[in-house]
Design a protein around this motif. Structure first.
Motif, PDB file in Angstrom:
ATOM      1  N   ASN A  37       0.838  -1.016   0.000  1.00 52.33           N
ATOM      2  CA  ASN A  37      -0.477   0.324   0.167  1.00 52.33           C
ATOM      3  C   ASN A  37       0.913   1.397   0.200  1.00 52.33           C
ATOM      4  O   ASN A  37       1.846   1.015   0.757  1.00 52.33           O
ATOM      5  CB  ASN A  37      -1.061   0.078   1.222  1.00 52.33           C
ATOM      6  N   CYS A  68      -3.456   3.728  -2.287  1.00 48.92           N
ATOM      7  CA  CYS A  68      -4.695   2.855  -2.770  1.00 48.92           C
ATOM      8  C   CYS A  68      -5.741   2.183  -1.887  1.00 48.92           C
ATOM      9  O   CYS A  68      -6.245   1.520  -2.359  1.00 48.92           O
ATOM     10  CB  CYS A  68      -3.225   1.845  -3.941  1.00 48.92           C
ATOM     11  N   SER A  69      -5.667   2.268  -1.206  1.00 45.53           N
ATOM     12  CA  SER A  69      -6.508   1.618   0.016  1.00 45.53           C
ATOM     13  C   SER A  69      -7.800   2.413   0.917  1.00 45.53           C
ATOM     14  O   SER A  69      -7.704   2.293   1.826  1.00 45.53           O
ATOM     15  CB  SER A  69      -6.059   0.680   0.948  1.00 45.53           C
ATOM     16  N   GLU A 125     -10.542   2.755   0.588  1.00 42.80           N
ATOM     17  CA  GLU A 125     -11.860   1.801   1.157  1.00 42.80           C
ATOM     18  C   GLU A 125     -12.054   1.367   2.384  1.00 42.80           C
ATOM     19  O   GLU A 125     -12.899   1.084   3.168  1.00 42.80           O
ATOM     20  CB  GLU A 125     -12.143   0.692   0.310  1.00 42.80           C
ATOM     21  N   CYS A 126     -10.440   1.407   2.417  1.00 45.95           N
ATOM     22  CA  CYS A 126     -10.171   1.038   4.885  1.00 45.95           C
ATOM     23  C   CYS A 126     -10.199   1.934   5.558  1.00 45.95           C
ATOM     24  O   CYS A 126      -9.831   1.648   6.461  1.00 45.95           O
ATOM     25  CB  CYS A 126      -8.591   0.381   4.190  1.00 45.95           C
ATOM     26  N   HIS A 156      -5.229   3.068   6.963  1.00 45.81           N
ATOM     27  CA  HIS A 156      -4.736   2.063   6.097  1.00 45.81           C
ATOM     28  C   HIS A 156      -3.867   3.018   5.435  1.00 45.81           C
ATOM     29  O   HIS A 156      -3.882   2.131   4.133  1.00 45.81           O
ATOM     30  CB  HIS A 156      -5.386   1.015   5.627  1.00 45.81           C
ATOM     31  N   LYS A 209      -0.489  -1.606  -5.289  1.00 48.29           N
ATOM     32  CA  LYS A 209      -1.775  -2.975  -5.281  1.00 48.29           C
ATOM     33  C   LYS A 209      -1.608  -2.967  -6.433  1.00 48.29           C
ATOM     34  O   LYS A 209      -2.248  -3.574  -7.088  1.00 48.29           O
ATOM     35  CB  LYS A 209      -2.792  -3.272  -4.491  1.00 48.29           C
ATOM     36  N   ASN A 264     -12.704   5.745  -1.223  1.00 48.40           N
ATOM     37  CA  ASN A 264     -12.020   4.586  -2.649  1.00 48.40           C
ATOM     38  C   ASN A 264     -10.631   5.671  -3.323  1.00 48.40           C
ATOM     39  O   ASN A 264     -11.026   6.517  -3.700  1.00 48.40           O
ATOM     40  CB  ASN A 264     -12.670   3.490  -3.214  1.00 48.40           C
TER      41      ASN A 264
END
Length: 319
Positions: free
Chosen positions: A102, A106-107, A109-110, A114, A159, A283
């Motif tokens: 990461n 790119c993450s 949505e977490c 994150h 990712k 996101n």
């Protein structure tokens, strides 16, 4: 395959050839690690969700003469274990490779926890740590072959990045950047996932009368002398990054310009957040749409920034 899997696939091949490699993981796996764990179980250690312990264990194994990769989920190997990075990697210069999945948003949505959107700014305060932000699989593979066990390294894996864009022979981690295009009045400096988006819209920019020199900065610290040679004839500079602006790539370029008395107008584009943080972390695609960073919008974003820089330059000449 994505850049993380390209890296670990190369690590597997190197281990098969006899390289003395150990992977220490903070309770994180990957498809590309399955063969490694199966064929070299004694060379894979999981320390659980404990990033400070991850780097401490990795340091002990490295001091015993092994080539060690500490694998964790970004931002935690940096934000949670910065004391270990600062003292073990930077101060003692123990040649650990911290491989972190990461980078940037790119993450998203977490959630905010994150999103390693400050790690670039944090790690570039550590001058003995080579930070690598692979924008293709070749850079990831070359990092495995050329950097492992040689020096402290921090790898930021996005990712969503895959594919081949470069030839092996042009990847030079001491130089730290690749230039695409010839001399032009606008230099765009970027890194990681945004590099491909900018290259894809270069023909559209050319149709608008905007020629671009694209600089993909993939390793830090890069060679400042060669970098200055690349940008010194630019009339305008635009930096685009998937990081917070404070201490990021644009800040680094500003520092280089200031330290070398180069008076080139610069516009920095990056992640900037208002008060409604909960609306931002959804996101990456939605957030890029808000910023004007998706491929469809990026051409217009660059055009407007170019006009803004041009206007600033003309006003400065009148004064």
């Amino acid at each position: 395959m994505i850049v993380r899997d390209a890296y670990f696939s190369e690590i597997y091949e190197l281990t098969k050839l006899g390289e003395d490699i150990v992977i220490v993981s903070a309770d994180l796996g990957a498809p590309s690690l399955d063969l490694f764990r199966r064929d070299f179980p004694q060379r894979f250690i999981s320390v659980g969700i404990a990033e400070q312990n991850l780097l401490s264990v990795a340091a002990g194994i490295a001091l015993a003469g092994k080539k060690v990769i500490a694998f964790g989920l970004n931002p935690f190997p940096v934000t949670r274990a910065f004391d270990q990075m600062r003292n073990l990697l930077n101060n003692l210069q123990i040649p650990i490779t911290v491989a972190a999945l990461n980078s940037g948003s790119c993450s998203a949505e977490c959630g905010y926890t994150h999103m390693p959107i400050e790690d670039f700014a944090m790690v570039r305060t550590l001058p003995h740590v080579c930070m690598v932000n692979p924008s293709d699989e070749i850079i990831a593979k070359e990092a495995a072959k050329k950097l492992l066990g040689k020096k402290p390294v921090f790898l930021r894996f996005d990712k969503n990045i895959s594919g081949y864009r470069y030839d092996e022979e042009i990847i030079n981690f001491s130089r730290g950047f690749v230039t695409i295009g010839l001399e032009s009045e606008l230099s765009i400096i970027t890194s990681g996932n945004i590099r491909a988006s900018v290259e894809n819209i270069l023909p559209k920019l050319k149709m608008l009368g905007i020629d671009v020199k694209l600089i993909d900065a993939y390793a830090f610290p890069f060679d400042k002398k060669e970098f200055i040679d690349e940008i010194k004839n630019s009339r305008y500079i635009l930096t685009i990054e998937d990081n917070v602006l404070s201490g990021g790539l644009g800040s680094l370029v500003l520092e280089i310009l200031s330290d070398n008395h180069l008076n080139i107008p610069i516009k920095r584009l990056g992640l900037s957040f208002g008060n409604n943080l909960s609306e931002c972390f959804i996101n990456r695609d939605l957030w890029y749409e808000k910023l004007g960073f998706n491929e469809k919008q990026l051409c217009e974003t660059i055009r407007k920034s170019y006009l803004e820089l041009n206007k600033y330059d003309n006003n400065k000449k009148k004064i």
